[in-house]
Design an enzyme around this catalytic site. Sequence first.
Site, PDB file in Angstrom:
ATOM      1  N   ASN A 168       0.888  -1.168   0.000  1.00  0.00           N
ATOM      2  CA  ASN A 168       0.000   0.000   0.000  1.00  0.00           C
ATOM      3  C   ASN A 168       0.921   1.212   0.000  1.00  0.00           C
ATOM      4  O   ASN A 168       1.512   1.562   1.021  1.00  0.00           O
ATOM      5  CB  ASN A 168      -0.883  -0.038   1.251  1.00  0.00           C
ATOM      6  CG  ASN A 168      -1.851   1.135   1.298  1.00  0.00           C
ATOM      7  OD1 ASN A 168      -1.798   2.029   0.451  1.00  0.00           O
ATOM      8  ND2 ASN A 168      -2.713   1.129   2.289  1.00  0.00           N
TER       9      ASN A 168
ATOM     10  N   LYS B 274       3.438   0.760   3.051  1.00  0.00           N
ATOM     11  CA  LYS B 274       3.002  -0.245   4.022  1.00  0.00           C
ATOM     12  C   LYS B 274       3.018  -1.588   3.317  1.00  0.00           C
ATOM     13  O   LYS B 274       2.704  -1.667   2.127  1.00  0.00           O
ATOM     14  CB  LYS B 274       1.590   0.075   4.523  1.00  0.00           C
ATOM     15  CG  LYS B 274       1.548   1.374   5.295  1.00  0.00           C
ATOM     16  CD  LYS B 274       0.206   1.601   5.946  1.00  0.00           C
ATOM     17  CE  LYS B 274       0.229   2.942   6.654  1.00  0.00           C
ATOM     18  NZ  LYS B 274      -0.975   3.722   6.407  1.00  0.00           N
TER      19      LYS B 274
ATOM     20  N   ARG C 298      -2.651  -2.094  -3.468  1.00  0.00           N
ATOM     21  CA  ARG C 298      -3.871  -1.335  -3.241  1.00  0.00           C
ATOM     22  C   ARG C 298      -3.837  -0.122  -4.169  1.00  0.00           C
ATOM     23  O   ARG C 298      -2.877   0.649  -4.145  1.00  0.00           O
ATOM     24  CB  ARG C 298      -3.933  -0.877  -1.794  1.00  0.00           C
ATOM     25  CG  ARG C 298      -5.126   0.010  -1.571  1.00  0.00           C
ATOM     26  CD  ARG C 298      -5.116   0.625  -0.215  1.00  0.00           C
ATOM     27  NE  ARG C 298      -6.328   1.400  -0.056  1.00  0.00           N
ATOM     28  CZ  ARG C 298      -6.378   2.568   0.554  1.00  0.00           C
ATOM     29  NH1 ARG C 298      -5.280   3.095   1.063  1.00  0.00           N
ATOM     30  NH2 ARG C 298      -7.505   3.202   0.657  1.00  0.00           N
TER      31      ARG C 298
ATOM     32  N   HIS D  24     -13.272   2.392   0.044  1.00  0.00           N
ATOM     33  CA  HIS D  24     -13.285   1.346   1.088  1.00  0.00           C
ATOM     34  C   HIS D  24     -13.900   0.039   0.567  1.00  0.00           C
ATOM     35  O   HIS D  24     -14.329  -0.800   1.358  1.00  0.00           O
ATOM     36  CB  HIS D  24     -14.147   1.771   2.308  1.00  0.00           C
ATOM     37  CG  HIS D  24     -13.510   2.757   3.220  1.00  0.00           C
ATOM     38  ND1 HIS D  24     -14.269   3.600   3.994  1.00  0.00           N
ATOM     39  CD2 HIS D  24     -12.219   3.023   3.511  1.00  0.00           C
ATOM     40  CE1 HIS D  24     -13.472   4.366   4.719  1.00  0.00           C
ATOM     41  NE2 HIS D  24     -12.218   4.041   4.436  1.00  0.00           N
TER      42      HIS D  24
ATOM     43  N   GLY E 256     -13.552   4.151  10.577  1.00  0.00           N
ATOM     44  CA  GLY E 256     -12.164   4.354  11.000  1.00  0.00           C
ATOM     45  C   GLY E 256     -11.912   5.851  10.961  1.00  0.00           C
ATOM     46  O   GLY E 256     -12.829   6.632  11.214  1.00  0.00           O
ATOM     47  N   ASN E 257     -10.673   6.260  10.630  1.00  0.00           N
ATOM     48  CA  ASN E 257     -10.443   7.695  10.423  1.00  0.00           C
ATOM     49  C   ASN E 257     -11.299   8.195   9.279  1.00  0.00           C
ATOM     50  O   ASN E 257     -11.898   9.250   9.340  1.00  0.00           O
ATOM     51  CB  ASN E 257      -8.967   7.954  10.136  1.00  0.00           C
ATOM     52  CG  ASN E 257      -8.155   7.904  11.408  1.00  0.00           C
ATOM     53  OD1 ASN E 257      -8.567   8.485  12.414  1.00  0.00           O
ATOM     54  ND2 ASN E 257      -7.043   7.200  11.393  1.00  0.00           N
TER      55      ASN E 257
ATOM     56  N   ARG F 114     -12.855  14.767   7.966  1.00  0.00           N
ATOM     57  CA  ARG F 114     -13.646  15.133   6.777  1.00  0.00           C
ATOM     58  C   ARG F 114     -15.092  15.401   7.164  1.00  0.00           C
ATOM     59  O   ARG F 114     -15.652  14.735   8.029  1.00  0.00           O
ATOM     60  CB  ARG F 114     -13.623  14.007   5.752  1.00  0.00           C
ATOM     61  CG  ARG F 114     -12.267  13.717   5.184  1.00  0.00           C
ATOM     62  CD  ARG F 114     -12.392  12.727   4.030  1.00  0.00           C
ATOM     63  NE  ARG F 114     -11.113  12.091   3.785  1.00  0.00           N
ATOM     64  CZ  ARG F 114     -10.942  10.772   3.761  1.00  0.00           C
ATOM     65  NH1 ARG F 114     -11.954   9.946   3.947  1.00  0.00           N
ATOM     66  NH2 ARG F 114      -9.751  10.279   3.542  1.00  0.00           N
TER      67      ARG F 114
ATOM     68  N   ASP G 261      -9.185  11.749  17.095  1.00  0.00           N
ATOM     69  CA  ASP G 261      -8.981  10.408  17.659  1.00  0.00           C
ATOM     70  C   ASP G 261     -10.176  10.033  18.537  1.00  0.00           C
ATOM     71  O   ASP G 261     -10.370  10.617  19.607  1.00  0.00           O
ATOM     72  CB  ASP G 261      -7.674  10.415  18.468  1.00  0.00           C
ATOM     73  CG  ASP G 261      -7.302   9.017  18.922  1.00  0.00           C
ATOM     74  OD1 ASP G 261      -8.181   8.289  19.423  1.00  0.00           O
ATOM     75  OD2 ASP G 261      -6.122   8.656  18.783  1.00  0.00           O
TER      76      ASP G 261
ATOM     77  N   ARG H 254     -10.882   7.574  20.435  1.00  0.00           N
ATOM     78  CA  ARG H 254     -10.612   7.114  21.808  1.00  0.00           C
ATOM     79  C   ARG H 254     -10.552   8.287  22.770  1.00  0.00           C
ATOM     80  O   ARG H 254     -11.156   8.285  23.825  1.00  0.00           O
ATOM     81  CB  ARG H 254      -9.266   6.368  21.841  1.00  0.00           C
ATOM     82  CG  ARG H 254      -9.427   4.899  22.135  1.00  0.00           C
ATOM     83  CD  ARG H 254      -8.106   4.215  22.019  1.00  0.00           C
ATOM     84  NE  ARG H 254      -7.441   4.610  20.779  1.00  0.00           N
ATOM     85  CZ  ARG H 254      -6.519   3.883  20.177  1.00  0.00           C
ATOM     86  NH1 ARG H 254      -6.138   2.751  20.685  1.00  0.00           N
ATOM     87  NH2 ARG H 254      -5.957   4.291  19.062  1.00  0.00           N
TER      88      ARG H 254
ATOM     89  N   GLU I 266     -15.100  -1.534  15.341  1.00  0.00           N
ATOM     90  CA  GLU I 266     -14.696  -2.781  15.998  1.00  0.00           C
ATOM     91  C   GLU I 266     -14.506  -2.611  17.492  1.00  0.00           C
ATOM     92  O   GLU I 266     -14.641  -3.568  18.251  1.00  0.00           O
ATOM     93  CB  GLU I 266     -13.365  -3.283  15.392  1.00  0.00           C
ATOM     94  CG  GLU I 266     -13.489  -3.757  13.970  1.00  0.00           C
ATOM     95  CD  GLU I 266     -12.128  -3.921  13.291  1.00  0.00           C
ATOM     96  OE1 GLU I 266     -11.133  -4.186  13.982  1.00  0.00           O
ATOM     97  OE2 GLU I 266     -12.082  -3.777  12.054  1.00  0.00           O
TER      98      GLU I 266
ATOM     99  N   GLU J 186      -8.012  -5.488   5.202  1.00  0.00           N
ATOM    100  CA  GLU J 186      -7.933  -5.147   3.784  1.00  0.00           C
ATOM    101  C   GLU J 186      -6.764  -5.836   3.088  1.00  0.00           C
ATOM    102  O   GLU J 186      -6.886  -6.256   1.942  1.00  0.00           O
ATOM    103  CB  GLU J 186      -7.855  -3.614   3.624  1.00  0.00           C
ATOM    104  CG  GLU J 186      -9.219  -2.976   3.880  1.00  0.00           C
ATOM    105  CD  GLU J 186      -9.161  -1.482   4.143  1.00  0.00           C
ATOM    106  OE1 GLU J 186      -8.820  -1.104   5.286  1.00  0.00           O
ATOM    107  OE2 GLU J 186      -9.457  -0.703   3.239  1.00  0.00           O
TER     108      GLU J 186
HETATM  109  P1  ADP Z   1      -7.788   4.091   9.443  1.00  0.00           P
HETATM  110  O1  ADP Z   1      -9.092   4.552   8.886  1.00  0.00           O
HETATM  111  O2  ADP Z   1      -6.732   5.155   9.379  1.00  0.00           O
HETATM  112  O3  ADP Z   1      -7.356   2.732   8.969  1.00  0.00           O
HETATM  113  P2  ADP Z   1      -8.606   2.800  11.901  1.00  0.00           P
HETATM  114  O4  ADP Z   1      -9.582   1.930  11.191  1.00  0.00           O
HETATM  115  O5  ADP Z   1      -7.483   2.166  12.615  1.00  0.00           O
HETATM  116  O6  ADP Z   1      -8.035   3.960  11.000  1.00  0.00           O
HETATM  117  O7  ADP Z   1      -9.451   3.676  12.962  1.00  0.00           O
HETATM  118  C1  ADP Z   1      -8.864   4.673  13.713  1.00  0.00           C
HETATM  119  C2  ADP Z   1      -9.911   5.221  14.683  1.00  0.00           C
HETATM  120  O8  ADP Z   1     -10.323   4.145  15.548  1.00  0.00           O
HETATM  121  C3  ADP Z   1      -9.377   6.326  15.579  1.00  0.00           C
HETATM  122  O9  ADP Z   1     -10.338   7.348  15.682  1.00  0.00           O
HETATM  123  C4  ADP Z   1      -9.221   5.612  16.906  1.00  0.00           C
HETATM  124  O10 ADP Z   1      -9.347   6.489  17.995  1.00  0.00           O
HETATM  125  C5  ADP Z   1     -10.387   4.653  16.854  1.00  0.00           C
HETATM  126  N1  ADP Z   1     -10.268   3.604  17.877  1.00  0.00           N
HETATM  127  C6  ADP Z   1      -9.322   2.650  17.995  1.00  0.00           C
HETATM  128  N2  ADP Z   1      -9.528   1.934  19.134  1.00  0.00           N
HETATM  129  C7  ADP Z   1     -10.623   2.456  19.730  1.00  0.00           C
HETATM  130  C8  ADP Z   1     -11.347   2.165  20.921  1.00  0.00           C
HETATM  131  N3  ADP Z   1     -10.964   1.202  21.750  1.00  0.00           N
HETATM  132  N4  ADP Z   1     -12.431   2.913  21.202  1.00  0.00           N
HETATM  133  C9  ADP Z   1     -12.817   3.914  20.382  1.00  0.00           C
HETATM  134  N5  ADP Z   1     -12.183   4.234  19.248  1.00  0.00           N
HETATM  135  C10 ADP Z   1     -11.101   3.519  18.922  1.00  0.00           C
END
Ligand code: ADP
Length: 408
Positions: A9, A16, A97, A186, A216-217, A247, A288, A290, A339, A393
């Site tokens: 990727n 990556k 990818r 995606h 995800g992000n 976004r 983020d 979390r 997840e 992926e």
């Molecule tokens: P990307 O889209 O860049 O691949 P990911 O699918 O890894 O990213 O998702 C990243 C997001 O997931 C971030 O906002 C991160 O804070 C969130 N995340 C990861 N673990 C947790 C968790 N335990 N609780 C809530 N959000 C989480």
Amino acid sequence: MKQRLLVLNSGSSSLKFKLFEVPDLIALAWGAIEEIGGEGPIGHIEVSSSGKEPVKHYLGAGVSVKDHREALGQMASLFKETAVLDSLHGLYGIGHRVVHGGEHFKAPVLIDQEVMSTIKALVPLAPLHNPSNLLGIEVAFEGAPEVPQVAVFDTAFHQTIPDHAFMYAIPKEYYTRHGIRRYGFHGTSHSFVAKRAAKYLGRPLQDLKLITLHLGNGASCAAIEGGRCLDTSMGFTPLEGLMMGTRCGDIDPSILPYLARNLHMGLDEIEQVLNRRSGLKGICGESDMRRILERFKAGDLDAGLAVRMFTYRIKKYIGAYTGVLGGLDCLVFTGGIGENSPVIREMSVDGLRCLGIEIDQEKNRIATGLPGAITDISRGGTGVRVLVVPTDEEQEIAHQALMVIENG
Ligand code: ADP
């Protein structure tokens, strides 16, 4: 030694990678070289040995990685040092990818000069991604010209979306002459989790109506019937649809000329704001999830608003896509947030009992995105099944690349 298949990727400043054993596609090693061309490039590889914690190795200090060509060389050295692969020449194949396949690529393809030219011709549609994806392909061909390489497109899975869903209601020639339509992204993840969900439910994908939520992000949602995508929330670019980390997702397009006229912002600045300074970040200052959930728990009002907006938009799409599908068998949560966050899952389906969607608090609380694990968090067993399915992926790219190579 069994043969190996590599998944790459290639981003604008990163490479990556993940290495799989063929044909069972067990992941042997994965990692990334980041900040390519920067002052101090960072690189690491994690090597898996059966049943044990993966061991991490780092790129030596002072190593320079000027460009993607050198990054590929460093990756090959890391493979050699960790004894997972002697040389790129020994690979069974490489899966890349590629973000944008336009309308041309509806499935993964074996890469040749013509495919590379077409990916190049699609650069105006994905100016941030396709050039670096292409660079990854070019350096891989230089490094191992005899190894078959396959392009797997983020857009391909969405090519089954019908015209009434992919067209924008703007003058038709913008589509016919300039390709302005909804493409969706995606796709690899939506297709992977849909297949895994069907397998878990023990039902043929052909018989299922599914909504997959990749959170995800970046975040997107897809309506899938009989394994075919009928609609997805991202559009001409990944900016449309759900609210995301940085976004904006769906907005009234008139906001753009308003910003230009009244706030005297230029096009580049507007694009930057909508892509990098909006979404969760725009509302509460960070992206983020979390961290945002910690602040939400502690009573922070902006974090609370961001979470309510994020989940409200998801709920709206679930309602809309249940209508598109004419019913729903299964709702799938995936991506880092989907997840791992019980709160987001709960708030996203709150009040959707009218659609047969209800989750079990306890099952939801303990469900995590551990690789390979699938959890059914639905309440009772009669309504819509709600699953947490970890996405992978790279695994899907490896699988698709293997299929293409085996079928010649
Ligand atoms: P990307 O889209 O860049 O691949 P990911 O699918 O890894 O990213 O998702 C990243 C997001 O997931 C971030 O906002 C991160 O804070 C969130 N995340 C990861 N673990 C947790 C968790 N335990 N609780 C809530 N959000 C989480």
